[in-house]
Write an enzyme that holds these catalytic residues in place. Structure first.
Site, PDB file in Angstrom:
ATOM      1  N   ASN A   1      -0.656  -9.423  18.550  1.00  0.00           N
ATOM      2  CA  ASN A   1      -0.460  -8.611  19.750  1.00  0.00           C
ATOM      3  C   ASN A   1      -1.557  -9.022  20.739  1.00  0.00           C
ATOM      4  OD1 ASN A   1      -2.824  -7.253  19.017  1.00  0.00           O
ATOM      5  ND2 ASN A   1      -1.733  -5.534  18.078  1.00  0.00           N
TER       6      ASN A   1
ATOM      7  N   GLY B   1       7.813  -6.541  25.396  1.00  0.00           N
ATOM      8  CA  GLY B   1       8.540  -7.601  24.698  1.00  0.00           C
ATOM      9  C   GLY B   1       7.588  -8.607  24.090  1.00  0.00           C
TER      10      GLY B   1
ATOM     11  N   SER C   1       0.836  -1.209   0.000  1.00  0.00           N
ATOM     12  CA  SER C   1       0.000   0.000   0.000  1.00  0.00           C
ATOM     13  C   SER C   1       0.864   1.248   0.000  1.00  0.00           C
ATOM     14  CB  SER C   1      -0.880   0.029   1.263  1.00  0.00           C
ATOM     15  OG  SER C   1      -1.675  -1.125   1.340  1.00  0.00           O
ATOM     16  N   MET C   2       0.201   2.376  -0.177  1.00  0.00           N
ATOM     17  CA  MET C   2       0.868   3.659   0.039  1.00  0.00           C
ATOM     18  C   MET C   2       0.314   4.217   1.355  1.00  0.00           C
ATOM     19  SD  MET C   2       3.249   5.417  -1.174  1.00  0.00           S
ATOM     20  CE  MET C   2       3.559   5.015  -2.871  1.00  0.00           C
TER      21      MET C   2
ATOM     22  N   GLY D   1       5.856  -3.902  14.161  1.00  0.00           N
ATOM     23  CA  GLY D   1       5.375  -5.290  14.149  1.00  0.00           C
ATOM     24  C   GLY D   1       5.818  -6.007  12.875  1.00  0.00           C
ATOM     25  N   ASP D   2       5.813  -5.288  11.772  1.00  0.00           N
ATOM     26  CA  ASP D   2       6.240  -5.907  10.508  1.00  0.00           C
ATOM     27  C   ASP D   2       7.730  -6.245  10.558  1.00  0.00           C
ATOM     28  OD1 ASP D   2       3.669  -5.587   9.498  1.00  0.00           O
ATOM     29  OD2 ASP D   2       4.094  -3.549   8.827  1.00  0.00           O
TER      30      ASP D   2
ATOM     31  N   THR E   1       4.990   2.831  13.619  1.00  0.00           N
ATOM     32  CA  THR E   1       4.389   2.181  12.444  1.00  0.00           C
ATOM     33  C   THR E   1       5.414   1.232  11.808  1.00  0.00           C
ATOM     34  OG1 THR E   1       3.261   4.286  12.052  1.00  0.00           O
ATOM     35  CG2 THR E   1       3.087   2.631  10.313  1.00  0.00           C
TER      36      THR E   1
ATOM     37  N   GLY F   1       4.301  -4.969  22.875  1.00  0.00           N
ATOM     38  CA  GLY F   1       4.858  -3.622  22.729  1.00  0.00           C
ATOM     39  C   GLY F   1       6.162  -3.464  23.500  1.00  0.00           C
ATOM     40  N   LYS F   2       6.218  -2.433  24.326  1.00  0.00           N
ATOM     41  CA  LYS F   2       7.456  -2.103  25.058  1.00  0.00           C
ATOM     42  C   LYS F   2       7.887  -3.208  26.019  1.00  0.00           C
ATOM     43  CE  LYS F   2       6.900   2.874  25.177  1.00  0.00           C
ATOM     44  NZ  LYS F   2       6.293   3.932  25.942  1.00  0.00           N
TER      45      LYS F   2
HETATM   46  O1  RIB Z   1       1.898  -2.420   9.925  1.00  0.00           O
HETATM   47  C1  RIB Z   1       1.990  -1.097   9.476  1.00  0.00           C
HETATM   48  C2  RIB Z   1       1.244  -0.925   8.207  1.00  0.00           C
HETATM   49  O2  RIB Z   1      -0.116  -1.123   8.456  1.00  0.00           O
HETATM   50  C3  RIB Z   1       1.357   0.445   7.603  1.00  0.00           C
HETATM   51  O3  RIB Z   1       2.470   0.594   6.765  1.00  0.00           O
HETATM   52  C4  RIB Z   1       0.048   0.614   6.888  1.00  0.00           C
HETATM   53  O4  RIB Z   1       0.167   0.369   5.524  1.00  0.00           O
HETATM   54  C5  RIB Z   1      -0.892  -0.393   7.546  1.00  0.00           C
HETATM   55  O5  RIB Z   1      -1.389  -1.250   6.654  1.00  0.00           O
END
Ligand code: RIB
EC number: 2.7.1.15
Length: 293
Positions: A183, A215, A11-12, A241-242, A238, A212-213
């Site tokens: 989470n 662990g 996505s953008m 998690g990825d 942001t 989160g913080k």
């Molecule tokens: O996990 C973060 C992402 O979630 C963001 O980059 C946004 O695109 C949302 O989908």
């Protein structure tokens, strides 16, 4: 080199920075606006590539300027885009993000990501022999997540299912995935009838609940274990998690044990929050290794 396939959203991200988020019906003045690449799938692909894996992205984008930029960004980060398809009947996915009060709020419009069908994903996987691990998330159709997990189990390819954003999962999909990384909120949706402790004990070495913080928490089969997060000055969470999921995939694909893999993932995630944008702070392999040593 480990071989990782990411099936998911590209996505953008349209990011507004503001002192505080507006209440319903209210208008507030923002301080900044930026357009940066995102989407959970693309974020995980970019993070895994920066961490040294050979990464294949399976996804879809619109035939628009965002779609072109999304694919160019994947390529620029060394991600293989042979299985990225451009569609003409839907726009590229977008995420509308407000950064305020130290956290983000996100509205995702799936767009072309909603066109990633089970057959499309499975036929791409069938053309990619030698994949060590598959990463998948939930900004794509539910049936695609279900069928990919079932296909991969039959093919003995481990899948990390990052169940974000939250939605209930079939029991069979929970069983088919090799690893689950919710989470705390997502875990409560996946296991509505169990306490966190019961869920962890029910899936030792498979269910990793990120806190989160604090662990990440899991069960080693005997006891619950918390692998603490590394302290970091967060600029933008942001994509943390990825980054965690991607680093976990890389570490497991390289044969690290669970504790070492979670430490590696925590380190990578702690570095990722120190810069603006989902992908802005995703670390290179060297940075994580330096921090771990
Ligand atoms: O996990 C973060 C992402 O979630 C963001 O980059 C946004 O695109 C949302 O989908």
């Amino acid at each position: 080199m480990s071989e990782i396939c990411v099936i998911g959203s590209c996505s953008m991200d349209l990011v507004v920075t503001s002192e505080r988020r507006p209440k319903a019906g209210e208008t507030v003045l923002g301080t900044d606006f930026q357009t940066v690449p995102g989407g959970k799938g693309a974020n995980q692909a970019v993070a895994a590539s920066r961490l040294g894996a050979n990464v294949y992205m399976v996804g879809k984008a619109g035939n628009d300027s965002y779609g072109k930029a999304i694919i160019e960004n994947l390529k620029a980060n060394g991600v293989n885009t042979d299985h990225m398809e451009t569609v003409t009947h839907k726009k590229s996915g977008t995420a509308h993000i407000v950064l305020a009060e130290g956290d983000n709020s996100i509205v995702v419009v799936k767009g072309a990501n909603d066109d990633i069908s089970p057959d499309y994903a499975k036929s791409a996987l069938a053309k990619l022999p030698g994949i060590d691990i598959v990463l998948i998330q939930q900004e794509i159709p539910e049936e695609t997540v279900e069928e990919v997990c079932s296909y991969c189990r039959a093919q003995q390819i481990p899948v990390i299912l990052n169940p974000a954003p939250a939605r209930p999962l079939k029991q069979s999909t929970i069983e088919d995935a090799a690893y689950l990384t919710p989470n705390e909120h997502e875990a409560s949706i996946l296991f509505p009838d169990r306490t966190k402790e019961e869920a962890l004990a029910g899936y030792p070495g498979k269910l990793f609940i990120t806190e989160g913080k604090q662990g990440v928490r899991y069960s080693d089969g005997t006891a619950e274990r918390l692998i603490p997060a590394f302290p970091a000055e967060a600029v933008d969470t942001t994509g943390a998690g990825d980054t965690f999921n991607a680093a976990l995939a890389v570490a497991l694909a390289e044969g690290r044990d669970i504790e070492q893999a979670l430490l590696f993932a925590n380190r990578a995630a702690s570095l990722s929050v120190q810069h603006f944008g989902a992908q802005g702070g995703m670390p290179a392999r060297k940075e994580v290794e330096e921090l771990l040593s």
